[in-house]
Design a protein around this motif. Sequence first.
Motif, PDB file in Angstrom:
ATOM      1  N   THR A 164       5.190   3.575  -4.097  1.00 54.96           N
ATOM      2  CA  THR A 164       4.835   4.642  -5.026  1.00 54.96           C
ATOM      3  C   THR A 164       5.529   4.498  -6.379  1.00 54.96           C
ATOM      4  OG1 THR A 164       6.577   6.065  -4.158  1.00 54.96           O
ATOM      5  CG2 THR A 164       4.383   6.291  -3.173  1.00 54.96           C
ATOM      6  N   ASP A 218       0.825  -1.214   0.000  1.00 55.49           N
ATOM      7  CA  ASP A 218       0.000   0.000   0.000  1.00 55.49           C
ATOM      8  C   ASP A 218       0.853   1.255   0.000  1.00 55.49           C
ATOM      9  OD1 ASP A 218      -2.312  -1.448   0.000  1.00 55.49           O
ATOM     10  OD2 ASP A 218      -2.669  -1.262   2.157  1.00 55.49           O
ATOM     11  N   ALA A 219       2.084   1.150   0.495  1.00 52.97           N
ATOM     12  CA  ALA A 219       2.966   2.313   0.587  1.00 52.97           C
ATOM     13  C   ALA A 219       3.854   2.499  -0.641  1.00 52.97           C
ATOM     14  CB  ALA A 219       3.844   2.194   1.828  1.00 52.97           C
ATOM     15  N   ARG A 236       0.682   7.535  -7.528  1.00 51.02           N
ATOM     16  CA  ARG A 236       1.536   6.447  -7.986  1.00 51.02           C
ATOM     17  C   ARG A 236       1.881   6.631  -9.452  1.00 51.02           C
ATOM     18  NH1 ARG A 236      -0.889   1.050  -5.202  1.00 51.02           N
ATOM     19  NH2 ARG A 236      -0.545   1.739  -3.104  1.00 51.02           N
ATOM     20  N   ARG A 283      -3.541   8.638  -5.429  1.00 47.45           N
ATOM     21  CA  ARG A 283      -2.468   8.094  -4.614  1.00 47.45           C
ATOM     22  C   ARG A 283      -1.108   8.620  -5.047  1.00 47.45           C
ATOM     23  NH1 ARG A 283      -4.135   3.523  -1.208  1.00 47.45           N
ATOM     24  NH2 ARG A 283      -1.899   3.180  -1.114  1.00 47.45           N
ATOM     25  N   ALA A 338       8.835   3.712  -1.487  1.00 50.85           N
ATOM     26  CA  ALA A 338       7.598   3.596  -0.717  1.00 50.85           C
ATOM     27  C   ALA A 338       7.490   4.780   0.230  1.00 50.85           C
ATOM     28  CB  ALA A 338       7.588   2.287   0.072  1.00 50.85           C
ATOM     29  N   LEU A 339       6.324   4.952   0.810  1.00 52.11           N
ATOM     30  CA  LEU A 339       6.136   6.034   1.774  1.00 52.11           C
ATOM     31  C   LEU A 339       7.010   5.828   2.996  1.00 52.11           C
ATOM     32  CD1 LEU A 339       2.252   6.345   1.558  1.00 52.11           C
ATOM     33  CD2 LEU A 339       3.968   7.754   0.428  1.00 52.11           C
ATOM     34  N   THR A 340       7.447   4.591   3.231  1.00 48.05           N
ATOM     35  CA  THR A 340       8.310   4.272   4.370  1.00 48.05           C
ATOM     36  C   THR A 340       9.779   4.463   4.069  1.00 48.05           C
ATOM     37  OG1 THR A 340       8.302   1.956   3.690  1.00 48.05           O
ATOM     38  CG2 THR A 340       6.664   2.629   5.326  1.00 48.05           C
ATOM     39  N   CYS A 371      -5.122  -0.153  -4.744  1.00 51.76           N
ATOM     40  CA  CYS A 371      -5.666   1.190  -4.895  1.00 51.76           C
ATOM     41  C   CYS A 371      -7.152   1.234  -4.576  1.00 51.76           C
ATOM     42  CB  CYS A 371      -5.473   1.683  -6.324  1.00 51.76           C
ATOM     43  SG  CYS A 371      -3.801   2.138  -6.697  1.00 51.76           S
TER      44      CYS A 371
END
Length: 146
Positions: free
Chosen positions: A82, A79-80, A136, A134, A100-102, A128
Amino acid sequence: MDRTDLIDVAFDVLGSGNGREAGNAAVRTVEAVAVPGEEPVAATAGRHPDHFRGGALVLTGHRLLFLKDGKPPLPVALDAVTDVTVVRTRINGEVLKVVALTGAHRFEDVVKAEPFAERIRAAAGEGCIPGRARGRNFGSPGNCGQ
C-alpha cells in the motif's frame, strides 16, 4: 522463477566471496522460495533490522523477497503493498519502508534505495485492477494510477 536466476541474483548482490558455507546457505534459502514462472526484475542489498548482517532484496513480478543466509526468506506480495517510502538516517543509512496488508517491513542500509523503491511502486501499481479502489498512494485510488 528458475532457482538459478534467484541464486545468481543473491550471489551478485551479496557477493560470492563469503566462503563455501555461505554459498550453500544462499542456495538452500533460494530453493525454498523459488516459484516456477517468476522472474527477478531488480535486486539490491539491504539489512533487516532483526538481522545483523545484510541480505539481498529481490523484486520479482509478483513479490518482494528478502533473502539472507541461514534465515527463512521474507516474502511480501506486491498486490498487498500500500505504501513505499525511503528515508535517510545518520545511523542506518537509506531506510526502505514497505507497508503492505500483511504488515510493515523496514530495511536498513539499502543500496540505491530510491530507484529500488520506484521499481517496487511501479510493480505494485501494475497489479491494480482498473476501476477498483485500492487505497494505494501510487496514484488516484479510483483508477490505480492509470
